[in-house]
Design a protein around this motif. Structure first.
Motif, mmCIF file in Angstrom:
data_model
loop_
_atom_site.group_PDB
_atom_site.id
_atom_site.type_symbol
_atom_site.label_atom_id
_atom_site.label_comp_id
_atom_site.label_asym_id
_atom_site.label_seq_id
_atom_site.Cartn_x
_atom_site.Cartn_y
_atom_site.Cartn_z
ATOM 1 N N THR A 1 -5.699 -1.345 7.902
ATOM 2 C CA THR A 1 -6.349 -0.938 6.653
ATOM 3 C C THR A 1 -7.560 -0.042 6.884
ATOM 4 O O THR A 1 -7.620 1.065 6.345
ATOM 5 C CB THR A 1 -6.771 -2.175 5.834
ATOM 6 O OG1 THR A 1 -7.524 -3.071 6.679
ATOM 7 C CG2 THR A 1 -5.566 -2.906 5.270
ATOM 8 N N ILE B 1 0.828 -1.208 0.000
ATOM 9 C CA ILE B 1 0.000 0.000 0.000
ATOM 10 C C ILE B 1 0.863 1.258 0.000
ATOM 11 O O ILE B 1 0.618 2.207 -0.755
ATOM 12 C CB ILE B 1 -0.954 -0.012 1.203
ATOM 13 C CG1 ILE B 1 -2.033 -1.094 1.009
ATOM 14 C CG2 ILE B 1 -1.605 1.354 1.413
ATOM 15 C CD1 ILE B 1 -2.926 -1.283 2.221
ATOM 16 N N SER C 1 -8.412 -3.261 -0.451
ATOM 17 C CA SER C 1 -7.511 -4.252 0.152
ATOM 18 C C SER C 1 -8.094 -4.806 1.437
ATOM 19 O O SER C 1 -8.009 -6.019 1.705
ATOM 20 C CB SER C 1 -6.140 -3.617 0.413
ATOM 21 O OG SER C 1 -5.542 -3.172 -0.786
ATOM 22 N N ALA C 2 -8.695 -3.929 2.250
ATOM 23 C CA ALA C 2 -9.309 -4.387 3.494
ATOM 24 C C ALA C 2 -10.449 -5.363 3.219
ATOM 25 O O ALA C 2 -10.524 -6.443 3.832
ATOM 26 C CB ALA C 2 -9.821 -3.188 4.286
ATOM 27 N N VAL D 1 -6.971 1.231 -0.472
ATOM 28 C CA VAL D 1 -6.902 0.785 0.919
ATOM 29 C C VAL D 1 -8.198 0.082 1.327
ATOM 30 O O VAL D 1 -8.168 -0.988 1.948
ATOM 31 C CB VAL D 1 -6.612 1.976 1.850
ATOM 32 C CG1 VAL D 1 -6.483 1.500 3.290
ATOM 33 C CG2 VAL D 1 -5.335 2.685 1.427
#
Length: 554
Positions: free
Chosen positions: A512, A197, A488-489, A485
């Motif tokens: 995240t 990230i 991704s979480a 972000v």
């Protein structure tokens, strides 16, 4: 000798006097202070000056970032206490998979999950020192993740106090501290996700070198925890959307995909050639798919062949065992069936289990979706609790004594933690400093964790920030950062919940979702500020616009 100092008051005209008279200045005698000759080398003055500048610079940094400094101090103190409370480290039942994952003499303890953690951390560290240093290294990674994310947020326009609050969970959460003290791959997985990230978001438009490094970092997370495979989707969407033109989009997308795949394919080759497990990441995928499908199934309405009907649990069994128990409990239908058909030899990859899972998904998809949804929203609960069938949360809570997990890890005997440490690389006897352990447990159970509503707020702000995109040519807009972000979480958390809910699998939310919330709040604030500025901007009269256009034409 006295020094004669002439004070000229010619330009100061006093009342009742003339400039000519005032020009005749009075001479005053001023005693001169003795000159002190330097009694040390000039180099010392230079060194002292540099030291002073360094001290003043450090003081200025602490003054500007005092909130982060306080949080780091608290996080460091908690980590020191944890390190001394449980020495040399904590063990979980699955720790044996990573300690002995490549030792074929230990049979059942050979790993059937990816052992990237073993290859990247345990084996290199054990060449030089013992397992106690692994815990220290993981604590350092925890602090490092917080600092890296804080610097990233400041670089992208988040205010200091909000950035500090966003990294507070990873610094102070007791479940994070427990994971860092345990010989398990979770902290390394978090660090690789954070590295990817930070690399992608370091610039509004990531350079090719950053795309390469981010792809390798995110791809390496998959051999550490297989759910890392899901990270390719948000990362690929981000690099394509952030690129300047179509040529760059194609190049960055292809490079990211190749770099992401390299660690995964490399590990699969290692699994086939060295581990002899086949060209695969894990041999447990079908088993956990069965566990989820069996937990969600309504067996009374399923149409199954006779050899698969025995795999269907009763409602009481599904409630009691949960997904984890349906996979691992020796009394579950899956294990009993495996023993029966193989004459006492368990087989955890029976084709019937896979066929049963596919039948449930095909015939009762809404039940499976509902089962996953009920698990995925547990993370947003105000308190950390478990219901019947969930993996017990006490596995990830500090205990007043050294934790054991019979029969794999016992208090005494050949499977004791002390013997495991001695066999796996040393570190000394497994021991607990009770006063420190009691304090950590009290802290964890009485508010020393991140409440679920905080994570929910981060998710909602991150999702809202995605829709703040303005002009497509504005690379500083944070909507794409929110997309990466938050995506991704969701990929990591939902990817784990597809198979099984465990509070351990929710740990990546700490690095995240709060970050997504900080980016989202900043993006929303920027959008509101821009709207106010546009409304407040004076509108030029039509006549002035016509004159300006005529001048441009001429």
């Amino acid at each position: 000798m006295p020094r004669i100092c002439v004070i000229d008051r010619s330009e100061t005209v006093l009342p009742g006097s003339s400039p000519d008279t005032e020009a005749e200045s009075t001479v005053e005698i001023v005693a001169e202070e003795p000159v002190i000759t330097a009694s040390w080398p000039a180099e010392s003055t230079v060194s002292s000056s540099r030291l002073d500048r360094a001290i003043w610079g450090a003081g200025e940094v602490l003054r500007r970032h005092w909130m982060l400094a306080l949080l780091i101090a608290g996080g460091l103190l908690l980590r020191v206490v944890t390190q001394f409370a449980y020495e040399p480290a904590l063990l979980f039942i699955d720790s044996k998979k990573y300690l002995y994952g490549t030792d074929f003499n230990l049979g059942a303890w050979g790993s059937f999950d990816p052992i990237g953690y073993t290859l990247l951390v345990l084996k290199p560290v054990l060449i030089f020192t013992n397992l106690g240093f692994v815990a220290v290294l993981q604590h350092v990674l925890g602090l490092g993740m917080a600092v890296a994310l804080y610097v990233l947020m400041l670089r992208r326009g988040v205010v200091r106090w909000l950035a500090a609050l966003a990294v507070a969970p990873v610094l102070l959460d007791a479940y994070q501290l427990n994971a860092e003290q345990t010989i398990m791959p979770d902290v390394l997985f978090e660090a690789l996700v954070v590295a990817g990230i930070v690399l992608l978001l370091w610039r509004p438009r990531p350079a090719l070198a950053f795309v390469i490094l981010a792809g390798l970092a995110l791809g390496t997370s998959a051999p550490v925890r297989q759910v890392g495979e899901a990270l390719i989707l948000p990362a690929l969407v981000y690099v394509v959307a952030a690129a300047r033109d179509w040529r760059t989009r194609l190049l960055h997308g292809a490079v990211l995909t190749v770099c992401f795949a390299l660690p995964i394919v490399g590990y699969m080759g290692y699994s086939k050639v060295v581990l002899h497990y086949g060209f695969q990441m894990s041999s447990m995928g079908d088993a956990y798919l069965y566990g989820r499908a069996a937990h969600a199934a309504d067996c009374a309405t399923l149409t199954l062949p006779p050899d698969e009907q025995v795999l269907c649990p009763t409602p009481a069994q599904a409630l009691k065992f949960g997904v984890d128990g349906l996979v691992n409990n020796p009394d579950s239908p899956r294990v009993e069936y495996a023993v029966d058909v193989r004459q006492g030899v368990p087989d955890y990859n029976l084709p019937q289990q896979k066929q049963f899972a596919y039948a449930v998904i095909k015939q009762q998809p809404m039940r499976v979706i509902g089962d996953i949804t009920r698990d995925s929203i547990k993370i947003f609960a105000l308190t950390r609790n478990t219901v019947e069938g969930d993996t017990p949360i006490k596995r990830w809570q500090f205990q007043n004594v050294y934790p054991t997990f019979p029969p794999g890890i016992t208090a005494k005997g050949s499977h004791s933690a002390t013997n495991l440490f001695a066999a796996a690389g040393g570190g000394g006897k497994a021991r607990v400093r009770r006063p420190l352990a009691v304090g950590l447990r009290f802290y964890q159970l009485h508010g020393g964790y991140t409440p679920g509503p905080v994570l929910l707020l981060g998710l909602l702000l991150g999702l809202a920030g995605i829709f703040t995109f303005g002009r497509r040519r504005d690379p500083a807009n944070l909507s794409l950062a929110c997309l990466l972000v938050t995506g991704s979480a969701v990929a990591v958390l939902l990817g784990a919940d597809l198979y099984e809910f465990s509070w351990r699998y929710q740990l990546p939310a700490l690095v995240t979702l709060p970050i997504a919330g900080a980016f989202g709040a900043t993006a929303i604030a920027q959008q509101l500020r821009n709207r106010r500025e546009r409304k407040a901007a004076p509108v030029a009269p039509v006549e002035e616009l016509m004159v300006a256009e005529s001048e441009q034409v001429s």
